[in-house]
Scaffold this active site. Structure first.
Site, short mmCIF file in Angstrom:
data_model
loop_
_atom_site.label_atom_id
_atom_site.label_comp_id
_atom_site.label_asym_id
_atom_site.label_seq_id
_atom_site.Cartn_x
_atom_site.Cartn_y
_atom_site.Cartn_z
N HIS A 74 -0.78 -7.90 -4.11
CA HIS A 74 -0.71 -6.82 -3.13
C HIS A 74 0.45 -7.02 -2.17
CE1 HIS A 74 -4.35 -4.38 -3.80
NE2 HIS A 74 -4.64 -5.43 -4.55
N PRO A 75 1.06 -5.90 -1.75
CA PRO A 75 2.17 -5.98 -0.80
C PRO A 75 1.67 -6.18 0.62
CG PRO A 75 1.69 -3.70 -1.26
CD PRO A 75 0.78 -4.53 -2.16
N SER A 91 0.09 2.38 -3.53
CA SER A 91 0.26 1.69 -2.25
C SER A 91 1.06 2.52 -1.26
CB SER A 91 0.93 0.33 -2.45
OG SER A 91 0.04 -0.57 -3.06
N GLU A 94 -1.28 5.17 0.10
CA GLU A 94 -2.31 4.58 0.95
C GLU A 94 -1.74 4.17 2.31
OE1 GLU A 94 -4.53 3.05 -3.08
OE2 GLU A 94 -3.44 1.59 -1.86
N GLN A 95 -0.58 3.52 2.30
CA GLN A 95 0.00 3.08 3.57
C GLN A 95 0.46 4.28 4.40
OE1 GLN A 95 2.48 -0.39 3.83
NE2 GLN A 95 1.49 -1.38 2.09
N MET A 128 -6.22 -4.78 3.00
CA MET A 128 -7.25 -3.94 3.61
C MET A 128 -7.21 -2.57 2.96
SD MET A 128 -7.66 -3.02 7.64
CE MET A 128 -8.70 -1.65 8.16
N ALA A 129 -8.37 -2.04 2.66
CA ALA A 129 -8.47 -0.66 2.18
C ALA A 129 -8.23 0.23 3.40
CB ALA A 129 -9.84 -0.40 1.57
#
Length: 177
Positions: A74-75, A91, A94-95, A128-129
């Site tokens: 994961h980043p 990702s 999400e971010q 973290m989700a």
């Protein structure tokens, strides 16, 4: 919507097709999908909730070192990969959804400090989700989780990764309806 059906339906796929369709649900870790398929998939696994349960059982039951490999795939949140545009599509979405692409310079500096402190303590990135969170809640979670032991934090990271996977499966089901 956990009662919707994934397309293509996981239970109807051979292993190669299943891994091609669902292998990236766990960041750069297609082995999770491979093992989930090997353990057997039935119609109950054709929903996001059902497939998420099967895949999360694989990661949760994996040896610590394999779990750490997935965590390390994961980043960093709001890290250099995000700034350079090097995240996976999932990702990136999400971010951005958590507003991490809108951080002020002082917030970016705080993320950088916390990312560095977290990696120094645990040897893997903070995961973290972030769906439903914002950058302030994420920064608070960083501070809180830095107090965990390495074993607690590995378990927490695995639980967060399983949440991310479920969100990703739900998003795929919702975009195909």
């Amino acid at each position: 919507m956990s009662d919707s059906t994934l397309s293509p339906p996981p239970s109807q796929l051979d292993q190669a097709a299943f891994v091609a369709a669902y292998g990236e649900i766990y960041e750069h870790s297609p082995w999770v999908a491979e093992l989930a398929w090997e353990q057997g998939l039935g119609p109950a696994h054709d929903s996001p909730a059902g497939l998420a349960e099967a895949m999360s059982a694989v990661l949760t039951g994996a040896p610590a070192e394999r779990q750490l490999d997935v965590i390390r795939a994961h980043p960093d949140l709001a890290g250099k990969a995000a700034i350079a545009g090097e995240l996976t599509d999932d990702s990136t979405r999400e971010q951005a959804g958590a507003g991490l692409d809108q951080c002020l310079p002082e917030e970016m500096a705080r993320f950088e400090r916390l990312n560095a402190a977290y990696k120094a303590k645990f040897g893997f990135p903070f995961v973290m989700a972030v769906k439903g969170s914002d950058r302030y809640a994420i920064l608070d979670a960083f501070e809180t989780r830095l107090e965990n032991t390495p074993a607690e934090e590995r378990r927490t990271a695995v639980a967060q990764i399983n949440r991310i996977a479920r969100f990703r499966l739900e998003a795929r089901a919702n975009t195909r309806q």
